[in-house]
Design an enzyme around this catalytic site. Sequence first.
Site, PDB file in Angstrom:
ATOM      1  N   LYS A   1       0.844  -1.195   0.000  1.00  0.00           N
ATOM      2  CA  LYS A   1       0.000   0.000   0.000  1.00  0.00           C
ATOM      3  C   LYS A   1       0.878   1.244   0.000  1.00  0.00           C
ATOM      4  O   LYS A   1       1.933   1.250   0.623  1.00  0.00           O
ATOM      5  CB  LYS A   1      -0.876   0.028   1.261  1.00  0.00           C
ATOM      6  CG  LYS A   1      -2.026  -0.950   1.246  1.00  0.00           C
ATOM      7  CD  LYS A   1      -2.934  -0.749   2.445  1.00  0.00           C
ATOM      8  CE  LYS A   1      -4.029  -1.786   2.469  1.00  0.00           C
ATOM      9  NZ  LYS A   1      -4.973  -1.695   1.335  1.00  0.00           N
TER      10      LYS A   1
ATOM     11  N   ARG B   1     -10.165 -11.595   1.099  1.00  0.00           N
ATOM     12  CA  ARG B   1     -10.977 -12.640   0.476  1.00  0.00           C
ATOM     13  C   ARG B   1     -10.325 -14.014   0.620  1.00  0.00           C
ATOM     14  O   ARG B   1     -11.009 -15.041   0.665  1.00  0.00           O
ATOM     15  CB  ARG B   1     -11.247 -12.282  -0.999  1.00  0.00           C
ATOM     16  CG  ARG B   1     -10.036 -12.207  -1.873  1.00  0.00           C
ATOM     17  CD  ARG B   1     -10.279 -11.391  -3.132  1.00  0.00           C
ATOM     18  NE  ARG B   1     -10.315  -9.951  -2.868  1.00  0.00           N
ATOM     19  CZ  ARG B   1     -10.546  -9.018  -3.785  1.00  0.00           C
ATOM     20  NH1 ARG B   1     -10.754  -9.365  -5.055  1.00  0.00           N
ATOM     21  NH2 ARG B   1     -10.541  -7.759  -3.460  1.00  0.00           N
TER      22      ARG B   1
END
Length: 502
Positions: free
Chosen positions: A277, A351
């Site tokens: 990030k 996920r």
Amino acid sequence: MKTLSIETELSKVTADVLVVGVPEHPENVEGWAAFADSFSSRILDWVRAGDIKTGFKEIVKMPSLSEQSYKRVLFVGLGAPKDLTEEKLRQAFAAVGKELLVSKYENVAIWTAPFTTEELTCADVAYAATEGIGLGTYKFEGYRTDSNEKDFSIESLQFISSYDEDELKAAFAVGQAYASAVNEARNLVNMPPNLLTPTKLAEYAEELAAKYDFEIETLGKKEMEELGMGAILAVNKGSVEEPRLIVLKYTATEKWEDVVGLVGKGVTYDTGGYSLKPRESMVGMKGDMGGAAAVLGAMAIIGELRPARNVIAVIGATDNMISGEAFKPDDVITSLSGKTIEVLNTDAEGRLVLADAVTYAKQSGANYLIDVATLTGGVIVALGNDKTGALTNNEAFFEEFMEASLETGEFVWRLPLTENDKKRIRKSDVADLNNSPGRDGHMIFGGGFVGEFVGETPWVHLDIAGTSDASAPHDLGPKGATGVMVRTLATLIERMAEKDSE
Ligand code: BES
Ligand code: ZN
Ligand code: ZN
């Protein structure tokens, strides 16, 4: 709120502050004349002059003018009675709570009559007051060493009401259970990631289990390896902190059947991994376990109120870090379900964690599944910071869920999950699935990926990336963790239990 007392007459109040609702035309409120007699006969003039306000949530504080048994009155505007709803009451009382927190009034009395309407009873008011004040007085204590403020909490709450005492007490208990569970969830999300590791989160769940007599199972790295949980293990590979799969079982009926599975993303810190990030978006990623906190909060309410419905909570807890060991884009991993996954982006880690957690919940007998996760920035682009995004594979179950969310006032909006979306999740040259089909509408890809592990089980996916953390104070609390979905999940379970008994 430590103690509750109930009095039927205003003359019996003993409190630092008496909370009085001010609807338009307060003179219509039963008992208003008596209140005016005891406080000041000029009170209606003040309302007319706008010195006491009737606008929704407008607060005016006033010291007692003579020898009243309460030191001051907190007037809260309610607007037109016909427009009042339970959610608006909750908000009005949260605004009162914020004021109590600032002023540090510990002994609080509420005169319920002015808050009631044709639809809202004194018991509804008692519930909304307990919950709203509980939520509004929340503050994260933090770790400042120069703070000499003592922790604030309300010592006593008093209802002035001639309504059925048992119903008022029950409303208080429910409001209290809901507010404190939300606040506990907020604490977890606000905690820094060096202090709230997966191990610590599991310890917290163990405390809950002991308190509420839940069955608990926590899997560590070794157990996960034995079972073949390749997806959560891949996310954990770069970390020195061990992962945990936390499983809580609440058994309400003789047989382990009709089980609702609540599955939470518990990423205690998300650096993005090798798909790192940017530095600005990494700050705040301590909150990437908001789904886990929501599930644990809901379990606390279930433990308190004990609805007749079996529930299993499964939380996948790990951080997402970088090292020579870490997983990387292009890796292919095998999940607990046996499905293989091509990793295209290590920042789409939630996920992966949920894939194994959902599979585990199914293997443990879940007949309904709800997963909750701070899953995608995409949901914020689509819906903003005040709406939770949803997907489903089952209209009837989704409708039931939405009824619960309407009751709690937590806004949820459904997005579509089409065959074309599924095709893109299943597109890979080397594996069954890929974890990042693209940035166009990617909230749907995130949730849809989890759906690949759900099968035919009725399922609702909740993406709380926008709603779990507030960047500014909001209706029901301060800046920071909101505890979103704690109340809706618990309310859904309560409603499902009630429906069963009909
Ligand atoms: N934890 C983030 C999602 C998130 C974003 C939570 C902002 C809270 C606030 C998640 O793991 C993530 O990084 N998602 C990526 C997915 C992408 C790589 C497909 C995203 O949304 O950018
Ligand atoms: Zn991520
Ligand atoms: Zn994440």
